[in-house]
Design a protein around this motif. Structure first.
Motif, short mmCIF file in Angstrom:
data_model
loop_
_atom_site.label_atom_id
_atom_site.label_comp_id
_atom_site.label_asym_id
_atom_site.label_seq_id
_atom_site.Cartn_x
_atom_site.Cartn_y
_atom_site.Cartn_z
N SER A 45 41.45 35.84 45.00
CA SER A 45 42.38 35.59 43.91
C SER A 45 43.20 34.33 44.12
CB SER A 45 43.29 36.81 43.75
OG SER A 45 44.24 36.58 42.73
N ILE A 46 43.84 34.22 45.26
CA ILE A 46 44.72 33.08 45.52
C ILE A 46 43.93 31.80 45.74
CG2 ILE A 46 46.46 32.16 47.10
CD1 ILE A 46 47.50 35.02 47.41
N SER A 47 42.71 31.92 46.31
CA SER A 47 41.86 30.75 46.53
C SER A 47 41.06 30.37 45.29
CB SER A 47 40.90 31.01 47.70
OG SER A 47 41.62 31.29 48.89
N ASN A 48 41.13 31.20 44.22
CA ASN A 48 40.44 30.93 42.96
C ASN A 48 38.93 30.83 43.15
OD1 ASN A 48 41.07 30.74 40.18
ND2 ASN A 48 40.68 28.54 40.18
N ILE A 49 38.37 31.73 43.96
CA ILE A 49 36.93 31.75 44.21
C ILE A 49 36.22 32.40 43.02
CG2 ILE A 49 35.12 32.61 45.73
CD1 ILE A 49 37.23 32.60 47.99
N LYS A 50 35.19 31.74 42.51
CA LYS A 50 34.51 32.20 41.30
C LYS A 50 33.63 33.40 41.58
CE LYS A 50 32.90 29.04 38.58
NZ LYS A 50 32.02 28.00 38.02
N ARG A 51 33.78 34.45 40.76
CA ARG A 51 32.91 35.63 40.79
C ARG A 51 33.14 36.43 39.51
NH1 ARG A 51 32.51 40.25 45.54
NH2 ARG A 51 31.57 41.89 44.27
N ILE A 52 32.14 36.51 38.66
CA ILE A 52 32.29 37.27 37.42
C ILE A 52 32.42 38.75 37.76
CG2 ILE A 52 31.24 37.89 35.22
CD1 ILE A 52 29.90 35.17 35.19
N SER A 53 33.53 39.35 37.35
CA SER A 53 33.85 40.73 37.73
C SER A 53 34.41 41.49 36.54
CB SER A 53 34.89 40.74 38.86
OG SER A 53 34.46 39.99 39.98
N GLY A 54 34.41 42.80 36.67
CA GLY A 54 35.05 43.62 35.66
C GLY A 54 36.55 43.46 35.70
N PRO A 55 37.28 44.17 34.86
CA PRO A 55 38.74 44.08 34.86
C PRO A 55 39.31 44.52 36.20
CG PRO A 55 38.02 45.99 33.61
CD PRO A 55 36.79 45.20 33.92
N PRO A 56 40.47 43.99 36.61
CA PRO A 56 41.05 44.39 37.88
C PRO A 56 41.11 45.92 38.03
CG PRO A 56 42.27 42.55 36.96
CD PRO A 56 41.27 42.96 35.93
#
Length: 311
Positions: free
Chosen positions: A195-206
Motif C-alpha cells: 500500500s505505502i510503496s504503491n505496488i501494482k496488483r489488481i485486487s478485490g476491495p480491501p
C-alpha cells in the motif's frame, strides 16, 4: 507531520487527474468544452490532507480554484478524512448515494472493521480507523441514480455496493474511464508494504472493511462487463488497457478465490444496512492466535509508522 504540502499529481485521462496521499488516492475531474464549466473533487483523503488537496487543485486549475461539488465514492475515514476541513474552504455540495448518507449526517456508524482477515498489517491497523460518522448534513445531496450529477453531466454513476452499502463508481462512456473508489483496487491494500510503496496488483476491495462479499462480487462483474480502458482506484496506481481488462476479468471470474477471505466476520454473513444506516452486524469471533498476532503486529506497525512518517 505525516506528509508535506505538495502539488504532486498524475494524469489519469483527458480532464482527469489524481493525487496520492500516503496510501489513498483522490481525483479531480473537469468537464469538457461544451458542457457546464467547472470541476469536481472525488473523495477527500485522510485527515490532515486538506492543504495538499487544495494545493493540487490550484496547480491544475489555478489560484483560488474551487470545485463545483465533492463526490464521495463512499465515506470511510481514508476517503473523507479532510472533508470537514475542505468544506470550511469550499462550501460546496457533497454528493453521496442514499445508503451512504447516514454515515456523513451523523446518523449511523459503519460496521466494525474485520482485522481477522489477515494478509498484512493494514488489516490489524483497521482497528484504529475512525468509527464515528461525520456530520456535514448542510452540504449533503443524495445522488439521483437515474439522472446522475448535474455538476458532472457526462459521467454515469454506478451503484457498486459491497465494500459499503452506498459505494458508487463513476464511468465516462466517451473513453471508458472508471473512477472506482474501493470496488476493486490496484494494490494489495491489506499489506502496508504494498500500500505505502504503491505496488501494482489488481485486487478485490480491501478485505478488512468489506462487509458484503456477495454484493462486492456482483459489483466487480458489472465493472468488468463495461470493459474499461482506464481505471483510477482508491488505492494503487492507475490501470490501463489490456492489463486492466484482463486483470479485471480474471478478478471477476475468480472473485471468491482471489478476493474473499477464507474466514472472518463477514466472509459468510454480511452486515445489513438501508437508508437509515447499519441495522445488523454479525458477531465477532476472535481466536487466541489472532490476539497474539494482533498485539505484536499493532506494536510493530505503530513503531514503523511513527519512525517513517512523523517528524
Amino acid at each position: 507531520m505525516i506528509f508535506k504540502k505538495s502539488a504532486d499529481y498524475f494524469q489519469v485521462a483527458q480532464g482527469v487527474w489524481g493525487t496520492r496521499i500516503l496510501f489513498v488516492n483522490v481525483y479531480f475531474i473537469a468537464n469538457r468544452r461544451g458542457f457546464p464549466k467547472g470541476w469536481v473533487l472525488v473523495d477527500a483523503g485522510i485527515q490532515g490532507s486538506a492543504s495538499h488537496i487544495i494545493s493540487v487543485a490550484e496547480s491544475i486549475f489555478g489560484t483560488g480554484a474551487k470545485p463545483s461539488a465533492i463526490i464521495l465514492t463512499h465515506a470511510h475515514s481514508d476517503h473523507t478524512g479532510a472533508l470537514e476541513e475542505l468544506l470550511k474552504q469550499w462550501d460546496v455540495p457533497v454528493y453521496a448515494h442514499e445508503y451512504e448518507v447516514p454515515y456523513i449526517t451523523g446518523k449511523s456508524s459503519y460496521p466494525p472493521s474485520d482485522p481477522t482477515v489477515g494478509e498484512g498489517i493494514m488489516s490489524i491497523m483497521s482497528l484504529l480507523f475512525r468509527k464515528k460518522p461525520l456530520d456535514v448534513s448542510k452540504n449533503v445531496r443524495i445522488i439521483d441514480m437515474e439522472n446522475g450529477i448535474a455538476e458532472l453531466p457526462e459521467w454515469r454513476i454506478i451503484h457498486t455496493l459491497g465494500h459499503t452499502p452506498g459505494h458508487i463508481s463513476l464511468f465516462l462512456p466517451l473513453n471508458t474511464t472508471l473512477i472506482v473508489g474501493d470496488a476493486f483496487v490496484a494494490t494489495k491494500q491489506e499489506s502496508a508494504i504494498y500500500s505505502i510503496s504503491n505496488i501494482k496488483r489488481i485486487s478485490g476491495p480491501p478485505r478488512y472493511m468489506t462487509t458484503d462479499w456477495v454484493a462486492a462480487e456482483a459489483s466487480v462483474k458489472i465493472l468488468s462487463s463495461m470493459e474499461p480502458r482506464i481505471a483510477g482506484t482508491g488505492h494503487g496506481p492507475v490501470l490501463r488497457g489490456r492489463e486492466l481488462q484482463e486483470g479485471l476479468r480474471n478478478l471477476a471470474e475468480n472473485f471468491v478465490e482471489l478476493a474473499v477471505p477464507a474466514g472472518g466476520r463477514y466472509a459468510e454473513t454480511p452486515a445489513e444496512a438501508d437508508e437509515t444506516g447499519t441495522y445488523y452486524v454479525p458477531p465477532f469471533r476472535s481466536t487466541t492466535k489472532f490476539k497474539a498476532v494482533a498485539g505484536l503486529a499493532g506494536a510493530l506497525a505503530g513503531f514503523a509508522i511513527i519512525k517513517a512518517f512523523v517528524k
